[in-house]
Design an enzyme around this catalytic site. Structure first.
Site, PDB file in Angstrom:
ATOM      1  N   LYS A  99       0.941   4.061  -2.965  1.00  0.00           N
ATOM      2  CA  LYS A  99       0.568   5.444  -2.679  1.00  0.00           C
ATOM      3  C   LYS A  99       1.708   6.413  -2.959  1.00  0.00           C
ATOM      4  CE  LYS A  99      -3.749   5.083  -1.422  1.00  0.00           C
ATOM      5  NZ  LYS A  99      -4.796   5.611  -2.326  1.00  0.00           N
ATOM      6  N   TYR A 133       0.826  -1.205   0.000  1.00  0.00           N
ATOM      7  CA  TYR A 133       0.000   0.000   0.000  1.00  0.00           C
ATOM      8  C   TYR A 133       0.866   1.262   0.000  1.00  0.00           C
ATOM      9  CZ  TYR A 133      -3.534   3.300   1.801  1.00  0.00           C
ATOM     10  OH  TYR A 133      -4.373   4.369   1.990  1.00  0.00           O
TER      11      TYR A 133
END
Length: 303
Positions: free
Chosen positions: A175, A171
């Site tokens: 991002k 993640y």
């Protein structure tokens, strides 16, 4: 409301719940016509139902707004192309793209398998790239035809992408990649009337209310709900409107009642020997430079 988005058409991905839903309702409240995209998957990206998107559409219509649902998979070329086509077919134009869709598959790095890495990269990073690509192609064609738009893209990064987050290697990497994509898109698309920015929000959603349960809990009294996703949406609406003219290639943190302009990598202390270093010299120089530099902020979840 002020009608900040009157006459504009906004496409919002992952808008069936949480932040996306709040963004969709907020855009509609300011006069935008909204395409509500949501695949209706679970927190880990499995399953799927068209219900969440249609429910938000009905909410917007009940409040007097205009909206249509899109249940396609925006991580595929076909799904992303149909997302943009839906806006053009339903409302005749496209002004704003808010890339918001995502899910989690959290693991410590030693337990993170290929599928969990690939799935998170696909929905967050590819799920930003493909809608942006198809929207940008439309706006470029408009500009070349002499109809330069006041187009806006708002991407969704995270504090995990800015600082890292323990247990979220996939993640955090995705991002962080979204920030890089935002900077490149802003530089490439400005000539066509397109502004591209990113937010790093903190709010209570399905993705955060379990991972950060204590900090995301709603207040027990009637006081200010600092972690409500609706707190983030006003900035997103402004960035997606013509009122944000001149703002592009920037990253904002948005949490509760706070907005922060994030200042990314900039040159810090430097040493230049004007010749090749030995390893020992390089190490000595690096330690001196580190002593003169600002310490890094802690990684999310570090103990």
């Amino acid at each position: 409301m002020t009608g900040l988005c009157t006459g504009r058409v906004a496409v919002i991905t992952g808008a069936g719940r949480g932040l996306g839903r709040a963004h969709a309702l907020a855009h509609a409240a300011e006069g935008a016509k909204v395409v509500v995209n949501d695949l209706g998957v679970g927190l880990d990206g499995t399953g799927g139902a068209t219900g969440p998107a249609q429910q938000v559409v009905e909410e917007i219509r009940a409040l007097g707004g205009e909206a249509v649902a899109h249940g396609g998979d925006i991580t595929t070329t076909e799904g992303a192309a149909s997302l943009i086509a839906t806006a053009l077919d339903a409302f005749g134009r496209l002004d704003t793209l808010v890339n918001n869709a995502g899910f989690l598959r959290d693991r410590m790095l030693v337990n993170l398998d290929d599928d969990d890495w690939d799935a998170v990269m696909r929905v967050h990073l590819k799920g930003h790239f493909l809608p942006l690509k198809h929207a940008a192609a439309h706006w470029r064609a408009e500009a070349k035809a002499g109809r330069t738009p006041e187009a806006r893209v708002v991407n969704t990064s995270s504090g995990a992408g800015l600082l890292g987050s323990v247990g979220q290697g996939n993640y955090s990497a995705a991002k962080a990649g979204i920030i890089g994509l935002t900077l490149v898109a802003a530089a490439e698309m400005g000539r066509y009337g397109v502004q591209v920015n990113a937010i790093a929000p903190a709010a209570r959603t399905r993705m955060t209310e379990q991972t950060f349960a204590d900090t995301m809990a709603a207040p027990e009294d009637s006081g200010f709900d600092a972690m409500a996703p609706e707190n983030v949406s006003p900035l997103v609406v402004w960035l997606g409107s013509a009122a944000s003219a001149g703002v592009s290639g920037r990253v904002f943190e948005a949490e509760a009642g706070r907005i922060t302009v994030m200042e990314g990598w900039r040159p810090g202390p430097t040493a230049d020997k004007k010749a090749r270093w030995t390893p020992a010299e390089a190490g000595e120089a690096a330690l001196k430079l580190l002593a003169d530099s600002e310490p890094p902020q802690p990684v999310y979840g570090a103990r």
